[in-house]
Design a protein around this motif. Sequence first.
Motif, PDB file in Angstrom:
ATOM      1  N   ASN A 245      34.892  57.239  38.724  1.00  0.00           N
ATOM      2  CA  ASN A 245      36.124  57.768  38.134  1.00  0.00           C
ATOM      3  C   ASN A 245      36.285  59.183  38.664  1.00  0.00           C
ATOM      4  OD1 ASN A 245      36.943  55.410  36.761  1.00  0.00           O
ATOM      5  ND2 ASN A 245      35.269  55.738  35.331  1.00  0.00           N
TER       6      ASN A 245
ATOM      7  N   ILE B  75      38.594  37.256  46.014  1.00  0.00           N
ATOM      8  CA  ILE B  75      39.980  37.086  45.563  1.00  0.00           C
ATOM      9  C   ILE B  75      40.462  38.472  45.174  1.00  0.00           C
ATOM     10  CG2 ILE B  75      41.510  35.933  43.913  1.00  0.00           C
ATOM     11  CD1 ILE B  75      39.408  33.691  43.745  1.00  0.00           C
ATOM     12  N   ASP B  76      41.237  39.082  46.046  1.00  0.00           N
ATOM     13  CA  ASP B  76      41.580  40.496  45.883  1.00  0.00           C
ATOM     14  C   ASP B  76      42.813  40.799  46.734  1.00  0.00           C
ATOM     15  OD1 ASP B  76      41.492  43.439  46.068  1.00  0.00           O
ATOM     16  OD2 ASP B  76      39.450  43.268  45.294  1.00  0.00           O
TER      17      ASP B  76
ATOM     18  N   HIS C 226      46.971  49.164  37.549  1.00  0.00           N
ATOM     19  CA  HIS C 226      47.290  48.557  38.848  1.00  0.00           C
ATOM     20  C   HIS C 226      48.641  47.837  38.834  1.00  0.00           C
ATOM     21  CE1 HIS C 226      43.287  49.715  39.776  1.00  0.00           C
ATOM     22  NE2 HIS C 226      42.663  48.571  39.592  1.00  0.00           N
TER      23      HIS C 226
ATOM     24  N   ALA D  70      38.486  51.710  42.260  1.00  0.00           N
ATOM     25  CA  ALA D  70      37.289  52.558  42.318  1.00  0.00           C
ATOM     26  C   ALA D  70      37.006  53.035  43.744  1.00  0.00           C
ATOM     27  CB  ALA D  70      36.081  51.791  41.787  1.00  0.00           C
ATOM     28  N   GLN D  71      36.626  54.268  43.825  1.00  0.00           N
ATOM     29  CA  GLN D  71      36.265  54.931  45.084  1.00  0.00           C
ATOM     30  C   GLN D  71      34.745  54.881  45.228  1.00  0.00           C
ATOM     31  OE1 GLN D  71      37.419  56.989  47.961  1.00  0.00           O
ATOM     32  NE2 GLN D  71      38.488  58.251  46.473  1.00  0.00           N
ATOM     33  N   ARG D  72      34.248  54.680  46.432  1.00  0.00           N
ATOM     34  CA  ARG D  72      32.811  54.484  46.562  1.00  0.00           C
ATOM     35  C   ARG D  72      31.981  55.705  46.132  1.00  0.00           C
ATOM     36  NH1 ARG D  72      30.002  51.453  51.407  1.00  0.00           N
ATOM     37  NH2 ARG D  72      31.301  49.870  50.471  1.00  0.00           N
TER      38      ARG D  72
ATOM     39  N   ASP E  34      29.053  55.044  34.142  1.00  0.00           N
ATOM     40  CA  ASP E  34      29.805  53.886  33.674  1.00  0.00           C
ATOM     41  C   ASP E  34      29.929  52.892  34.814  1.00  0.00           C
ATOM     42  OD1 ASP E  34      31.491  52.057  32.641  1.00  0.00           O
ATOM     43  OD2 ASP E  34      33.112  53.455  32.149  1.00  0.00           O
TER      44      ASP E  34
ATOM     45  N   CYS F  47      39.305  51.040  29.716  1.00  0.00           N
ATOM     46  CA  CYS F  47      38.689  50.348  30.852  1.00  0.00           C
ATOM     47  C   CYS F  47      38.786  48.837  30.718  1.00  0.00           C
ATOM     48  CB  CYS F  47      37.229  50.784  30.936  1.00  0.00           C
ATOM     49  SG  CYS F  47      36.304  49.945  32.186  1.00  0.00           S
TER      50      CYS F  47
ATOM     51  N   GLY G 169      48.150  40.777  40.061  1.00  0.00           N
ATOM     52  CA  GLY G 169      48.688  40.383  38.750  1.00  0.00           C
ATOM     53  C   GLY G 169      48.995  38.900  38.627  1.00  0.00           C
TER      54      GLY G 169
ATOM     55  N   LEU H   4      36.776  43.999  36.843  1.00  0.00           N
ATOM     56  CA  LEU H   4      37.714  44.561  35.874  1.00  0.00           C
ATOM     57  C   LEU H   4      39.047  44.905  36.515  1.00  0.00           C
ATOM     58  CD1 LEU H   4      35.009  46.573  33.983  1.00  0.00           C
ATOM     59  CD2 LEU H   4      36.403  44.718  33.041  1.00  0.00           C
TER      60      LEU H   4
ATOM     61  N   SER I 221      31.392  48.739  46.253  1.00  0.00           N
ATOM     62  CA  SER I 221      31.639  50.056  45.682  1.00  0.00           C
ATOM     63  C   SER I 221      31.190  50.154  44.234  1.00  0.00           C
ATOM     64  CB  SER I 221      33.136  50.399  45.733  1.00  0.00           C
ATOM     65  OG  SER I 221      33.486  50.831  47.010  1.00  0.00           O
ATOM     66  N   SER I 222      31.508  49.149  43.445  1.00  0.00           N
ATOM     67  CA  SER I 222      31.416  49.361  42.004  1.00  0.00           C
ATOM     68  C   SER I 222      30.364  48.521  41.289  1.00  0.00           C
ATOM     69  CB  SER I 222      32.785  49.145  41.362  1.00  0.00           C
ATOM     70  OG  SER I 222      33.262  47.873  41.655  1.00  0.00           O
TER      71      SER I 222
ATOM     72  N   HIS J 294      46.509  44.800  34.444  1.00  0.00           N
ATOM     73  CA  HIS J 294      47.853  44.271  34.664  1.00  0.00           C
ATOM     74  C   HIS J 294      48.436  43.749  33.356  1.00  0.00           C
ATOM     75  CE1 HIS J 294      47.672  44.414  39.053  1.00  0.00           C
ATOM     76  NE2 HIS J 294      46.408  44.059  38.941  1.00  0.00           N
TER      77      HIS J 294
ATOM     78  N   ASP K  40      46.617  36.338  39.093  1.00  0.00           N
ATOM     79  CA  ASP K  40      45.370  35.557  39.038  1.00  0.00           C
ATOM     80  C   ASP K  40      45.426  34.394  38.056  1.00  0.00           C
ATOM     81  OD1 ASP K  40      43.406  37.517  40.627  1.00  0.00           O
ATOM     82  OD2 ASP K  40      44.765  38.668  39.378  1.00  0.00           O
TER      83      ASP K  40
ATOM     84  N   PHE L 259      32.903  58.461  44.269  1.00  0.00           N
ATOM     85  CA  PHE L 259      33.158  59.054  42.951  1.00  0.00           C
ATOM     86  C   PHE L 259      32.855  57.978  41.910  1.00  0.00           C
ATOM     87  CE2 PHE L 259      37.134  61.604  44.553  1.00  0.00           C
ATOM     88  CZ  PHE L 259      36.317  62.408  45.338  1.00  0.00           C
TER      89      PHE L 259
END
Length: 699
Positions: free
Chosen positions: A580, A199-200, A674, A574-576, A12, A139, A219, A295, A177-178, A300, A221, A578
């Motif tokens: 999910n 923008i994070d 989040h 997301a973790q690099r 995914d 998701c 939250g 995503l 990562s994703s 939020h 944006d 894994f």
Amino acid sequence: MSHIVNGACPLDCPDTCAWQIEVVDGKAVRMRGRKDHPYTRGSLCGKVNHYLDAVYAPDRLTTPMRRVGEKGDGAFQAIDWDEAIGLAATGIQTAIDRHGAEAVLPYYYAGTLGAVQGWSLGQRLFKHLGATRLGTTICTGAATAAMKATMHRPVGTDPEDFIHARLILVWGANLLSSNMHQWHFIHAAQQAGAHVVAIDPLPTDTALRCDEHIQLMPGTDGALAMGLMAEIVAAGAADEEWLAESTVGWPELRERLSEWSAERAAQICGIDVSVVRALAQRMVTTRPTAIRMGLGLQRHGGAGAAYRSIVVLGSILGDFRLVGGGVLPETAGRFDAITVDLEEPDGLPLPTVRTINMSRLAEALTDTTQTPEVHSLVVWNTNPAATVPDQVRAQRGFRRDDLHLTVLEQRMTDTAMFADVLLPATMQTEHLDIHASYGHHYLTLNLPAIEPIGDCLPNTEIFRRLATALGLDHPRLHDSDEDLVRQFIDTDVARARGITFESLSQTGYARVDDFRGATPHAHGGFPTRDGKLHITVPELAEQGLDPIPGYTPPFEIADEELAKRFPLVLISPAQRFFLNSTFADLPRHLKLTGEPTLFLHADDAAERGIEDGDLVEVANDRGAFRVAAAIHPGARRGVAWSYKVYWAKDVGGNNVNATTPVRDADMGGSPTFHDNRVEATLVAKASELSTRAVATIGD
Ligand SMILES: Nc1nc2c(c(=O)[nH]1)N[C@H]1C(S)=C(S)[C@@H](COP(=O)(O)OP(=O)(O)OC[C@H]3O[C@@H](n4cnc5c(=O)[nH]c(N)nc54)[C@H](O)[C@@H]3O)O[C@H]1N2
Ligand SMILES: Nc1nc2c(c(=O)[nH]1)N[C@H]1C(S)=C(S)[C@@H](COP(=O)(O)OP(=O)(O)OC[C@H]3O[C@@H](n4cnc5c(=O)[nH]c(N)nc54)[C@H](O)[C@@H]3O)O[C@H]1N2
Ligand SMILES: [Mo]
């Protein structure tokens, strides 16, 4: 004897890579990304480079099993397929006989994105049975609903054309990562002089490689988008001609923008006003500008409103007229003309029944006021005991004695541990499938490379056998995997383009586009009925939603009372290494990932007497989990993070989802992972820990 088999990564992820597997004497020995694929470009990610570890891992499930101990204990006994299918069918039929078909809940998600193994016979079977329908929101619920309102189906700038953009906003996405392969096109633009802005709220690896990082309060944006649009309009820079031709409802938004300013946005977002002004100025003066939306920003409370506002922001300067300009939420809509939904084939009777929102599984399994309650749960392609919000409550549901649980899995996940019947499923190396993509414009065929490991069967074969055991003989429940691939591309457009099972068996992949060239939205061309981008959507008012794009505040993040008890905002992105919770059992992936960690600002840590490496408990009213603390120099004060998703059973029984809320976002029934407030407390100093109390995993 060695040969090469073409396939597709099933995970995914927007990248849906085309891979090639070298098979020697029936064993898959090497896997690599296809060099000639314009998006994969010869490389797989750090996770999937080691996919064959997962295929041949000793913890792979290889035989059907039945539970012999208490639920969740993990005591199972091997049985044969006939007995296993019989037990699964009896669990389903008993629930139907006692409580009606709606007492059965199929629970599935995107463990594979394959049209065949993911989204075909299982859905047909349970829909035909009259089981409760599943709202697949977990998701992209808010984004999907926002895009449905605005453009009907998600489409946008071609991801490969980002190479031509001169200003790029990476908004709420940790691409390295994703969505790793997208970075190539952005980096190439950057090297050619483009200015790239992240923008994070978090100092991600991606943000570090951008030219500028706007580290806003999570939250918020929607407010930033509104402030930027107000500045752009004030500068007289909106492309009124494109807006008149290609959109509806712009005048209403333009009027609302008079209430907005850079100052108001900056104050809500917790950033400097000069940052908002400077970005607006860049957007006004740089063509083309492109926005890649992630995503993360839609987990939020105000996600739907934010998504709509950003899509419109990316449109109002007329960038869609230019190759490489505009906004890219997702690409899934590009496949609509060429593919067929396999879940609801013509001629298969499908009763009308209730729907349960998958994100509210914790509630669905424990709320005794429902009629009927869920008594039979069948899970495939997902690991909800680890990944759904409000985990403590969900796990209480999984333990219910009056719930029969059938799980189709490749490994002994948190969810598999609770199963009454456990059915071993093939992996992508072992079955046929076909893949659209939500991040690029290529259709990819996956040919099986090796024989199934042990007694594993493809999901589809399990559902064919289950249908037979339930006495259901409709031919659409028994289509072969090859039939399903052929049905998926049984369209005039596919035929006109020569895309067939045979052609894909040769080429492996094919580009889909809709024949409108490199600027399909130069004059509208959106998938809405009138082809226009719908800025103001009057029908939303009927659902109690704001018809005009705007800013809807987050829930917990904006709750000042709650903040007194739970001062830290917790993001779980997301973790690099894994996907999910996929790969969270593999030693190599665990080692690369490290133990579960809470990253936080030095002042937030100091206030709590927390130092690097200390063991901390992270908690709120929903639950708690334990992690190591790590002070991060780039953290924003008050905003902490801990990556998703370790297997709960490996990290003390609870993971980050013990704290995440079951609360629907403004649109689409989406969860608000989040938008989560917690407190962190010291459990033990690093120096006092003789062994790592949380986890020795990966050692
Ligand atoms: N390696 C790897 N790749 C993955 C996955 C994985 O687990 N691991 N998961 C896959 C799946 S299922 C999905 S849905 C995608 C998810 O991939 P992304 O779209 O990247 O989603 P997240 O990781 O949730 O969040 C992305 C970024 O959004 C930021 N963010 C959080 N809240 C906000 C906010 O309010 N505003 C803004 N602007 N940013 C915010 C986070 O800090 C994070 O850096 O990735 C897919 N790819
Ligand atoms: N805290 C927090 N939690 C989150 C998120 C977050 O941002 N924060 N993100 C959410 C998001 S975006 C998503 S998409 C969900 C995803 O959550 P899940 O849907 O639970 O995804 P995975 O954990 O990858 O589990 C997929 C499972 O499917 C199995 N599988 C794969 N292929 C097959 C197959 O062919 N047959 C069978 N039978 N099984 C197969 C894999 O072995 C794996 O165990 O998690 C959500 N959870
Ligand atoms: Mo996801």
